[in-house]
Scaffold this motif. Structure first.
Motif, PDB file in Angstrom:
ATOM      1  N   SER A 126     -12.975 -11.838  -0.963  1.00  0.00           N
ATOM      2  CA  SER A 126     -13.583 -11.062  -2.031  1.00  0.00           C
ATOM      3  C   SER A 126     -13.642 -11.916  -3.311  1.00  0.00           C
ATOM      4  O   SER A 126     -13.200 -13.057  -3.327  1.00  0.00           O
ATOM      5  N   LEU A 183       0.848  -1.182   0.000  1.00  0.00           N
ATOM      6  CA  LEU A 183       0.000   0.000   0.000  1.00  0.00           C
ATOM      7  C   LEU A 183       0.881   1.228   0.000  1.00  0.00           C
ATOM      8  O   LEU A 183       1.840   1.308   0.744  1.00  0.00           O
ATOM      9  N   HIS A 188     -16.851   1.535  -4.104  1.00  0.00           N
ATOM     10  CA  HIS A 188     -16.883   1.457  -2.641  1.00  0.00           C
ATOM     11  C   HIS A 188     -17.147   0.027  -2.158  1.00  0.00           C
ATOM     12  O   HIS A 188     -17.308  -0.195  -0.957  1.00  0.00           O
TER      13      HIS A 188
HETATM   14  N1  MTE Z   1     -11.151  -4.437  -0.462  1.00  0.00           N
HETATM   15  C1  MTE Z   1     -10.740  -5.086  -1.552  1.00  0.00           C
HETATM   16  N2  MTE Z   1     -11.429  -6.162  -1.977  1.00  0.00           N
HETATM   17  N3  MTE Z   1      -9.628  -4.701  -2.260  1.00  0.00           N
HETATM   18  C2  MTE Z   1      -8.875  -3.621  -1.852  1.00  0.00           C
HETATM   19  O1  MTE Z   1      -7.856  -3.303  -2.503  1.00  0.00           O
HETATM   20  N4  MTE Z   1      -8.597  -1.812  -0.217  1.00  0.00           N
HETATM   21  C3  MTE Z   1      -8.785  -1.456   1.193  1.00  0.00           C
HETATM   22  C4  MTE Z   1     -10.267  -1.487   1.603  1.00  0.00           C
HETATM   23  N5  MTE Z   1     -10.934  -2.665   1.068  1.00  0.00           N
HETATM   24  C5  MTE Z   1      -9.291  -2.901  -0.689  1.00  0.00           C
HETATM   25  C6  MTE Z   1     -10.473  -3.331  -0.026  1.00  0.00           C
HETATM   26  C7  MTE Z   1      -8.198  -0.164   1.530  1.00  0.00           C
HETATM   27  S1  MTE Z   1      -6.500  -0.091   1.534  1.00  0.00           S
HETATM   28  C8  MTE Z   1      -8.952   0.928   1.882  1.00  0.00           C
HETATM   29  S2  MTE Z   1      -8.236   2.357   2.478  1.00  0.00           S
HETATM   30  C9  MTE Z   1     -10.426   0.931   1.728  1.00  0.00           C
HETATM   31  O2  MTE Z   1     -10.907  -0.284   1.139  1.00  0.00           O
HETATM   32  C10 MTE Z   1     -10.859   2.098   0.847  1.00  0.00           C
HETATM   33  O3  MTE Z   1     -12.273   2.212   0.842  1.00  0.00           O
HETATM   34  P1  MTE Z   1     -12.987   3.332  -0.037  1.00  0.00           P
HETATM   35  O4  MTE Z   1     -12.366   3.344  -1.393  1.00  0.00           O
HETATM   36  O5  MTE Z   1     -14.442   2.962  -0.056  1.00  0.00           O
HETATM   37  O6  MTE Z   1     -12.758   4.648   0.670  1.00  0.00           O
END
Ligand code: MTE
Length: 299
Positions: free
Chosen positions: A162, A3, A211
């Motif tokens: 997921s 990240l 989202h």
């Molecule tokens: N969920 C999935 N499946 N894949 C992802 O890359 N990223 C995460 C989370 N959930 C992610 C995920 C991260 S690092 C964050 S900060 C948040 O989702 C971002 O949520 P938003 O884009 O709705 O603000």
């Protein structure tokens, strides 16, 4: 790569449900999936007075929140995720709730939105990359799902997975060094905490795909990467599961991942964060300000 690092991902094909002409207009759009009237009638849900607002913070404008996303399945450019994510087909969708439970169930789209009471909550959202937002999420308490499926005594953790659909997700096609599909986990006590929400909507409507449509989680006292989007499996298990980012870089992303200003990331401080809506640098709060709800889980 973890990240906060950058990689380039090309744009994928655009899903048939979105008008390509709309996407070409200057102002980015917010597309929500087109579910049944019964589902759409659930929105906006009533706001829970205990989470009516976030003191001393402004709500992030929807236009900003919807166009600055982390969802690696759709690439690493946060400003392009909203567009790339239009290829994900979320109808039909099922979530299999399985493992060490007395009453396993497979939730379809109607169950996701209609089976448990929906409510709205204003939550802080703190990414491990030291930025944050404040948004009104809609969803149901994970505890309500636990009450329904009845975890066995031996169930100690809840594991979330997921989707894996490279044909619909450019990041799954091109970011081949990641261990797809995205997976996360909580302890049973964390899952049953009052704060833990199964998120179905945002800003008074169904989740747009960027989202995490149709369903994700919210654990606002933890870094955002614990809030896994677009869940297809929820499994109750005995042993602590591996998680996607821990697998990628164990020293930087531990299982618990509670927001903690005193514990820096190997590459940056966690003492402050940038509010994406106001662009202000503000102090980060322990447990993201939710200590009264969760501190006892870690004593
Ligand atoms: N969920 C999935 N499946 N894949 C992802 O890359 N990223 C995460 C989370 N959930 C992610 C995920 C991260 S690092 C964050 S900060 C948040 O989702 C971002 O949520 P938003 O884009 O709705 O603000």
């Amino acid at each position: 790569m973890g990240l906060g690092t950058i990689a380039t991902v090309g744009a994928g094909p655009i899903a048939a449900c979105v008008d390509e002409e709309d996407l070409k207009e200057d102002k980015p759009k917010i597309f929500t999936p087109d579910y049944s009237d019964d589902i759409e009638d659930q929105y906006p849900a009533e706001r829970n007075p205990a989470f009516a607002d976030v003191p001393d913070r402004e709500v992030t404008p929807e236009d900003i929140a919807a166009h600055y996303n982390n969802f690696y399945e759709f690439g690493t450019d946060k400003t392009k995720v909203w567009e790339n994510a239009q290829t994900l087909v979320t109808d039909p969708w099922t979530v299999k709730v399985t493992g060490l439970v007395h009453n396993p169930i497979t939730l379809d789209l109607d169950d996701i939105h209609l089976k448990f009471p929906l409510e709205e909550r204003m939550y802080r959202h703190r990414c491990v990359e030291a930025w944050s937002m404040v948004m009104p999420w809609t969803g149901f308490r994970m505890r309500d799902l636990l009450d329904f499926v009845q975890p066995m005594q031996s169930a100690k953790y809840v594991r979330f997975v997921s989707f894996f659909r490279p044909s619909e997700a450019v990041g799954q096609r091109e970011l081949t060094n990641y261990d797809w599909p995205y997976y996360e986990a909580l302890t049973i006590r964390e899952a049953a905490n009052e704060l833990t929400l199964m998120g179905t909507g945002i800003f008074g409507h169904i989740n747009p795909t960027q989202h995490g449509a149709p369903i994700r989680i919210h654990t606002p006292w933890k870094y955002g990467y614990k809030s896994i989007k677009s869940i297809v499996t929820i499994e109750f298990v005995e042993e602590q599961p591996e998680t996607f980012w821990h697998h990628q870089w164990a020293e930087a992303y531990d299982f618990v991942s509670n927001v903690d200003p005193s514990k820096p990331h190997p590459n940056w401080s966690q003492a402050t964060e940038r509010d994406i809506g106001t662009d202000e640098e503000i102090p980060t709060l322990k447990y993201n300000g939710y200590g009264e709800w969760v501190a006892d889980l870690y004593e």
